[in-house]
Design an enzyme around this catalytic site. Structure first.
Site, PDB file in Angstrom:
ATOM      1  N   CYS A  97       0.804  -1.230   0.000  1.00  0.00           N
ATOM      2  CA  CYS A  97       0.000   0.000   0.000  1.00  0.00           C
ATOM      3  C   CYS A  97       0.834   1.277   0.000  1.00  0.00           C
ATOM      4  CB  CYS A  97      -0.919   0.000   1.212  1.00  0.00           C
ATOM      5  SG  CYS A  97      -1.941  -1.477   1.374  1.00  0.00           S
ATOM      6  N   HIS A 153      -2.816   6.495   4.126  1.00  0.00           N
ATOM      7  CA  HIS A 153      -1.718   5.552   4.398  1.00  0.00           C
ATOM      8  C   HIS A 153      -0.339   6.081   3.996  1.00  0.00           C
ATOM      9  CE1 HIS A 153      -0.615   0.997   4.804  1.00  0.00           C
ATOM     10  NE2 HIS A 153      -0.208   1.750   5.811  1.00  0.00           N
TER      11      HIS A 153
END
Length: 558
Positions: A97, A153
């Site tokens: 991610c 993130h």
């Protein structure tokens, strides 16, 4: 008559709530389209010369998990958008991610931002380094309104790390890598739990209505489009949480997938069906509010699928978190009325870092000479079918990943220590060193049981001591024939290229946990905990104390 009228009303209601409506009409489900928040029709007049940019990033979608790659999961929206646009069939991202998101937003490889190891953990005092210019910042310079909806993130330990401080006019979404789709809570470890839904810089408690995140994010996108003037350019970054674990979906999306025995695959299929419907609703909103004709829609997964969580990368090898093709080769396409070669397939090399210079150029922006990018402008490659300016990709060099036991400088011909995890692509060739990660091929029948059943997997056991692999990816995209022993000269060339890249790497940023990150200390919310003011006060106090000491010493000396 009254009964007939009621029945007619019910039949109309069922038509609106079930199944796909016509492409050009409004559709319910994953994000109901709101009325224009201004109460007006879209503003008339000439559209801006700069295109509206809509970047949709899916999370953990496997390479096979789209209809046009042969999946049993139905994705009619993605199939239609891709068929009418340009499919990217030689398109690469990063295996996890944070790395993919950092490269998208900066146009730089991980080795040039210090994020070359793993992901940013919730309790780490770490974020995308503040000295990196971001894509939304560059677009704002040329008049774009910039909005982010979904998963960030990229770190949040300081307020300066938050999306609204990195170029976005507004942010609605989560800061962490995962969390519950309904409650938006996340536990990083036992007792370290908190709420993770934000609107701009504050916890969005008012939106905690138990709405499934895919639908909630879509509704937010529709509100943004309804309230913005389509004559002014907009950059909309939609980073859906789906189809990342935990595997959760509203019940009605299971309807077509009850025959899938594997519970994880069944849940994953329902999540993807909901995501597909959500993207249809985003597209309908673009049409309804007057953006579509001057828009560029980019769709991408952030990494490969995770078979243990229902994802499939078949026939590619490996999975999320690995540098095999199954971890880094992604579903991707561009859909836009502005494309010249619509309905085509692009097999030229494209990487996620390329979106930074490509989109800034399309937006009529300027790329500063002092920004050393790793991405290329690939718009003519995508739109017109020209050759890609990209000939290589540094997939990564991770100096602190677990070293391969049998790796050595000798195995790397004195050029490279093959104990280090690394991967590079140059033209047709791909080289991997160290420990590349889980390397099985996981065929569709592996999902036939409650499992994934490892008996169905093609297991690989390499000869002892192996730490170098070479593949011709063009001829062998499934990485079945290792050519490292047959072509030592090619291995040496790619090892030298790795060594050259490594000389430009910055130190790895991967700090230990900070106990101050505990949400219990922050009102039960995951959020910035590092207080810059306190640090300044402490430094000011120490400076003041030092000055007093110096003045006393001077008096004594006199």
């Amino acid at each position: 008559r009254m009964v007939a009228a009621v029945l007619a009303g019910l039949s109309l209601l069922s038509l609106l709530t079930c199944g796909y409506l016509a492409w050009g009409s409004r559709r319910g489900g994953a994000g109901e389209a709101p009325e224009n928040l201004l109460g007006e029709e879209p503003a008339a007049g000439a559209p801006p010369s700069q295109p509206h940019i809509i970047f949709i990033l899916a999370d953990d979608q496997g390479f096979r998990d789209v209809g046009y790659h042969g999946s049993e999961i139905r994705t009619p929206t993605l199939d239609k958008l891709a068929a009418e646009g340009v499919k990217l069939e030689n398109y690469y991202v990063q295996p996890m991610c944070t790395p993919s998101r950092s490269q998208l937003i900066t146009g730089k490889y991980q080795i040039h931002t210090g994020l070359q190891h793993s992901i940013i953990r919730p309790t780490q005092p770490n974020c995308l380094p503040l000295d990196n210019v971001t894509l939304p910042q560059k677009l704002k310079e040329v008049g774009y309104s910039t909005h982010m909806v979904g998963k960030w993130h990229l770190g949040f330990y300081r307020r300066e790390c938050m999306p609204t401080q990195r170029g976005f006019d507004s942010f609605f979404g989560s800061l962490l890598g995962s969390g519950d789709y309904y409650t938006h809570f996340k536990c990083d470890s036992p007792g370290i739990c908190g709420y993770d839904l934000y609107e701009n810089d504050n916890a969005a408690w008012d939106h905690d209505n138990g709405i499934y995140s895919t639908q909630m994010y879509t509704q937010k996108v529709q509100q943004i489009l309804a309230s913005h003037n389509p004559r002014k350019p907009i950059f909309l970054y939609i980073a859906y949480q789906a189809v990342h674990s935990p595997l959760q979906a509203p019940g009605r999306y299971f309807e077509h997938y009850r025959s899938i025995n594997n519970i994880n695959r069944r849940r994953y299929a329902a999540m993807l069906a909901c995501l597909d419907e959500a993207i249809n609703n985003v597209t309908l909103a673009l049409r309804k509010y007057g953006y579509y004709e001057n828009s560029i829609i980019i769709y991408s997964s952030d990494n490969g699928g995770q078979p243990m969580a229902g994802g499939s990368n078949w026939p590619l090898r490996g999975s999320k978190g690995t540098y095999w093709e199954g971890g880094i080769r992604a579903v991707g396409f561009v859909h836009s009325p502005l494309l010249k070669n619509k309905g085509s397939v692009c097999k030229e090399l494209v990487h996620i870092t390329d979106w930074f210079p490509t989109l800034i150029t399309l937006a009529e922006g300027q790329i500063d000479e002092d920004i050393q990018l790793d991405g290329y402008d690939v718009w003519e490659t995508i739109s017109e079918g020209r050759r890609s300016p990209r000939v290589d990709i540094l997939h990564n060099i991770d100096p602190i990943y677990t070293k391969a036991k049998n790796g050595s400088w000798a195995a790397g011909y004195g050029i490279w220590n093959t104990a280090i995890q690394s991967a590079i692509r140059v033209n047709h060739w791909k080289l991997l060193t160290g420990n590349p990660g889980y390397s099985d091929w996981v065929p569709p029948q592996a999902f036939s049981n409650a499992g994934p059943n490892r008996w169905h997997n093609e297991r690989v056991s390499w000869s002892a001591g192996k730490t170098v692999w070479l593949f011709n990816i063009t001829a062998d995209p499934y990485e079945r024939v290792d050519l490292s022993a047959r072509h030592p000269d090619v291995v040496k060339q790619l090892l030298r290229r790795l060594s050259q890249f490594n000389k430009t790497a910055v130190p790895v940023r991967y700090p230990p946990k900070d106990p101050r990150s505990n949400p219990k200390l922050n009102g039960g919310v995951w959020g910035p905990w590092f207080k810059e003011d306190e640090k300044k006060k402490k430094s000011d106090r120490s400076k003041g104390a030092n000055k007093q000491k110096k003045s006393k010493n001077k008096k004594k000396a006199n």
